[in-house]
Design a protein around this motif. Structure first.
Motif, PDB file in Angstrom:
ATOM      1  N   GLN A 128     -17.721  -8.280   8.373  1.00 13.31           N
ATOM      2  CA  GLN A 128     -16.675  -8.297   7.315  1.00 13.31           C
ATOM      3  C   GLN A 128     -15.665  -9.113   7.341  1.00 13.31           C
ATOM      4  O   GLN A 128     -15.095  -9.926   6.321  1.00 13.31           O
ATOM      5  CB  GLN A 128     -16.261  -6.889   7.243  1.00 13.31           C
ATOM      6  CG  GLN A 128     -17.277  -5.855   6.660  1.00 13.31           C
ATOM      7  CD  GLN A 128     -17.539  -5.821   4.896  1.00 13.31           C
ATOM      8  OE1 GLN A 128     -17.017  -7.075   4.385  1.00 13.31           O
ATOM      9  NE2 GLN A 128     -17.944  -4.802   4.393  1.00 13.31           N
ATOM     10  N   VAL A 187     -11.501  -3.176   8.059  1.00 14.27           N
ATOM     11  CA  VAL A 187     -12.765  -3.635   7.092  1.00 14.27           C
ATOM     12  C   VAL A 187     -11.947  -3.589   5.615  1.00 14.27           C
ATOM     13  O   VAL A 187     -12.386  -4.360   4.735  1.00 14.27           O
ATOM     14  CB  VAL A 187     -13.911  -2.949   7.244  1.00 14.27           C
ATOM     15  CG1 VAL A 187     -14.953  -3.073   6.052  1.00 14.27           C
ATOM     16  CG2 VAL A 187     -14.539  -3.290   8.604  1.00 14.27           C
ATOM     17  N   ALA A 212     -12.307  -6.405   3.248  1.00 10.14           N
ATOM     18  CA  ALA A 212     -12.845  -6.635   1.833  1.00 10.14           C
ATOM     19  C   ALA A 212     -12.223  -6.641   0.558  1.00 10.14           C
ATOM     20  O   ALA A 212     -12.609  -7.346  -0.257  1.00 10.14           O
ATOM     21  CB  ALA A 212     -13.730  -5.378   1.960  1.00 10.14           C
TER      22      ALA A 212
END
Length: 779
Positions: free
Chosen positions: A86, A268, A272
């Motif tokens: 990620q 993450v 993201a």
């Protein structure tokens, strides 16, 4: 300067001279990247304290020969791999956008003007600089037209410095006014900005609440996890248990205390978020800024370039004192040509009126602090700017006319003759005429600002323009409270900023220093403040704000400072930025409790079983169904759900409202089961299976609460996790060292416990849990 080679200002370096300097390493370097290198990403994700502890625990399990208990370590590997993937995906997106937003500079080489990035500059290159540029190298001024520079990055003094030919310039300096040609004298590692790495980022923002809480948890666990594990291991051996049993129990306890998934989930989620925003053409320069913007409750807007498109149009002049319109218009064209400025206003007038020939003697470029510019040319001295900053007292009839035009949305400037271009006001100004400029609203301005107000984000307009003009434009954009306006040029030298931010929503004729003070006042009133801007007049406010947003069409200095850069200069993208930030933080807040339940009950049980005459109730593999099905898998999907509700600022309390009651229930049930097992002489396999079952059932109740408000997807997700958890017992008992639930005698034990779990959890959450939490002071 006399000892240095001075290339001709008209032609600059030749191609041959550039190649010679490149070969000698006398070339500039790019700014440090916003993201970590792939090597650093691997290193930082792999070489963590918790991963090192997990490696040690895996080694102990291998020592026992119980290889199936290594399953927890494969989960750690998968989590780490997801985190690396990620972050690398986000890095590539951010790096691509960074290239698009990178500052472009004008170089003079071989008699031509080239547009390059800062890495292409070599020593002795000639840079054509103008208002809004940030100097990437040290240099000397070769030619200047009223060059005013902000050197606060170096000196700490915010007052602009006027530079003459031959004066030195330090990298990191921001051009506030005028333009000129600068020769690069120190490039690359020799420049000041390289030594002071990202000098523009003077202000270190307060760490995000989310990361602060998680780091606090990690710090506490770092201190307690190894001593608790060692204590449990020694106590288990002293009770006569086998070495393998002691190792497996200790490993299960320590694995349970490590919230590795929480750290992963947070990093993450932010990575993201940056990736998602990148798809909407928004460059995120600092990941924690996503959270900062999510918590914003006050958004301060600059008018030009934010509410309006920034594409100014010259309408006409209105002569005063019996002047001829043709004469005033001609003198305006001459004045703009003489000043030779490159701001939006000058470009609009120049486009409309052309560039007549003038003989220039002196130039005073535009300054955001002075709010006027001027020039001495063709035997006359003229100025153009805000009437209040040129005239000591604006005549009533002129002020009335300015207000009338401002109410119709015009930007109104005054042109006047003066006897001298002194600062802060010119000497003996005599009005010649009013210059009318228009600026169109952004196409979706009303929809965008309406959305922010519906999301409980208060909108404040802070502009250098006439407050009546600003209020008129803001009203057309649908911003509420536009009748509460104030002219900041009339509030005195030491106004009560706390009262100003309470009483007014529109601030006009604001100087850069006043913008900064207004932001401070909002922050002092316990507001989280975001600031948008595109010009050098916004720099101080952008630095002070909790979160700063710049337009890609704005100055290079502004873009280098901002947390977010809107690459299409489209303010509508801010809706997505706000939503993404809220989604990330709300979802992390929602699922963090599930990770902390495991940490809390594992730490409590470890401490209890140091003194309790029983083996630790879990083996490492028995925690895997709980960690995966009640925490890891569902939190991954819940973290992707849309949740755009306003951030409450109660992260730790909301997490603990779920985590504390659940952990108390689990500890209570497990201690009760072990005492019952002792009384009934139940084997370890039975008591550990009961402990796993009740821990999973209570965790399932916590998952249901964390997933609220429920929808069909969440109900299906929770139901699937419950079915898979049940399948572990009915069909995978041997793999996970669990007793089969098909035995009716065993059913007589676990069915009453399962039935009681939900009402007990609700009772603890609404009773004891709330009383305990109410006694804790949360920050």
């Amino acid at each position: 300067m006399s000892n240095r080679y001075l290339p001709p200002v008209e032609t600059g370096l030749t191609a041959k001279q550039v190649k010679q300097r490149q070969a000698a390493g006398r070339q500039n370097t790019s700014l440090p990247p916003l993201t970590r290198s792939i090597k650093q990403i691997f290193r930082d994700n792999l070489m963590t304290l918790f991963n090192l502890i997990n490696v040690g625990l895996a080694g102990l399990v291998v020592w026992t020969g119980s290889y199936k208990n290594l399953l927890f370590f494969f989960v750690v590997i998968i989590n780490t791999a997801i985190g690396i993937f990620q972050e690398i995906r986000s890095k590539r997106q951010v790096d691509r956008l960074s290239i698009l937003s990178e500052a472009q500079l004008q170089l003079i080489r071989d008699g031509q003007t080239l547009t390059v990035n800062q890495a292409a500059i070599v020593e002795d290159d000639l840079l054509a600089i103008s208002r809004g540029d940030q100097l990437p190298v040290d240099g000397i001024v070769r030619t200047t037209t009223g060059l005013e520079v902000d050197e606060s990055q170096i000196t700490g003094e915010a007052e602009p410095v006027l530079k003459a030919t031959g004066d030195p310039l330090t990298s990191g300096s921001i051009i506030l006014g005028g333009h000129g040609v600068v020769q690069a004298t120190k490039v690359g590692d020799g420049s000041f900005i390289k030594r002071m790495s990202k000098a523009a980022k003077q202000k270190h923002r307060t760490p995000s609440e989310l990361l602060t809480v998680i780091n606090r948890i990690i710090k506490v666990l770092t201190i307690v996890i190894i001593p608790l594990g060692a204590g449990l291991f020694i106590a288990t051996l002293m009770r006569g248990a086998s070495q393998n049993r002691a190792i497996l129990g200790t490993v299960a306890a320590m694995v349970g205390m490590i919230p590795e998934g929480l750290v992963l989930l947070t990093s993450v989620a932010l990575a993201a978020g940056a990736f998602t925003l990148g798809r909407h053409r928004v460059l995120v320069r600092e990941l924690p800024a996503i959270e900062a913007l999510a918590r914003v409750d006050t958004l301060c807007l600059d008018k030009t370039g934010t509410i309006t498109s920034g594409q100014l149009t010259f309408e006409r002049v209105e002569p005063v004192s019996g002047q001829s319109e043709a004469v005033v218009t001609q003198r305006l064209a001459e004045l703009i040509t003489a000043i030779d400025d490159d701001n939006e206003t000058a470009r609009a007038i120049r486009t409309a009126l052309g560039q007549p020939t003038v003989d220039v003697q002196t130039v005073q470029p535009f300054s955001s602090a002075r709010k006027w510019s001027g020039a001495q040319f063709n035997g006359q001295s003229l100025v153009l700017g805000a009437p209040e900053f040129i005239l000591e007292t604006v005549p009533k009839d002129l002020a009335h006319r300015v207000d009338q035009l401002a109410q119709r949305g015009y930007r109104v400037l005054l042109m006047a003759t003066v006897t001298a271009l002194t600062t802060p006001r010119p000497q003996a100004p005599q009005a010649l005429g009013l210059v009318l400029i228009t600026d169109e609203l952004r196409p979706n301005a009303q929809t965008t600002f309406g959305y922010f107000e519906n999301q409980d984000v208060a909108l404040k307009v802070i502009s250098g323009d006439n407050p009546v003009t600003v209020a008129s434009v803001a009203k057309r954009a649908g911003i509420s409270g536009t009748d509460q306006l104030v002219d900041m040029s009339r509030v005195g030298a030491q106004p009560d900023y706390a009262a100003l931010v309470t009483d007014y929503n529109v601030f006009g004729r604001v100087t850069p220093a006043q913008k900064e003070r207004l932001i401070k006042a909002y922050q002092a009133a316990d507001h989280t403040v975001a600031m948008t801007g595109d010009g050098v007049n916004d720099l101080l406010a952008l630095k002070q704000a909790d979160c700063s947003i710049a337009m890609a069409s704005g100055s290079e200095a502004t873009k280098s400072l901002a947390d977010f850069v809107l690459l299409d200069s489209n303010f509508d993208a801010m809706v997505q930025v706000l939503n993404e930030g809220r989604r990330v933080i709300n979802n992390v807040e929602r699922v963090a409790a599930l990770y902390l339940i495991k940490t809390m009950y594992s730490a409590a049980l470890t401490l209890i079983f140091i003194f309790m005459h029983s083996a630790y109730p879990f083996e490492p593999i028995q925690l895997t169904p709980i960690s995966s099905l009640m925490v890891g898998i569902p939190t991954f999907f819940l973290a992707l759900q849309p949740d755009y509700a306003r951030i409450t600022g109660r992260f730790m309390r909301q997490v603990m409202e779920i985590a504390v009651p659940a952990a108390l229930c689990i500890v209570g049930y497990i201690v009760g089961i072990m005492l019952l097992g002792h009384q009934l002489h139940l084997p370890y396999a039975v008591t550990s299976t009961l402990c796993v079952l009740l821990t999973g059932v209570i965790s399932l109740n916590a998952l249901i609460i964390a997933a609220r408000p429920l929808n069909r997807f969440k109900i299906a997700l929770v139901a699937l996790m419950a079915l898979l958890f049940a399948a572990v017992f009915f069909f995978g008992g041997r793999v996970f060292s669990l007793v089969s639930p098909w035995n009716w005698k065993f059913a007589l034990l676990y069915l009453p416990l399962i039935i009681s779990a939900n009402p007990v959890f609700i009772l603890v959450q609404n009773g004891l849990g709330k009383r305990v939490l109410s006694r804790i002071r949360w920050r």
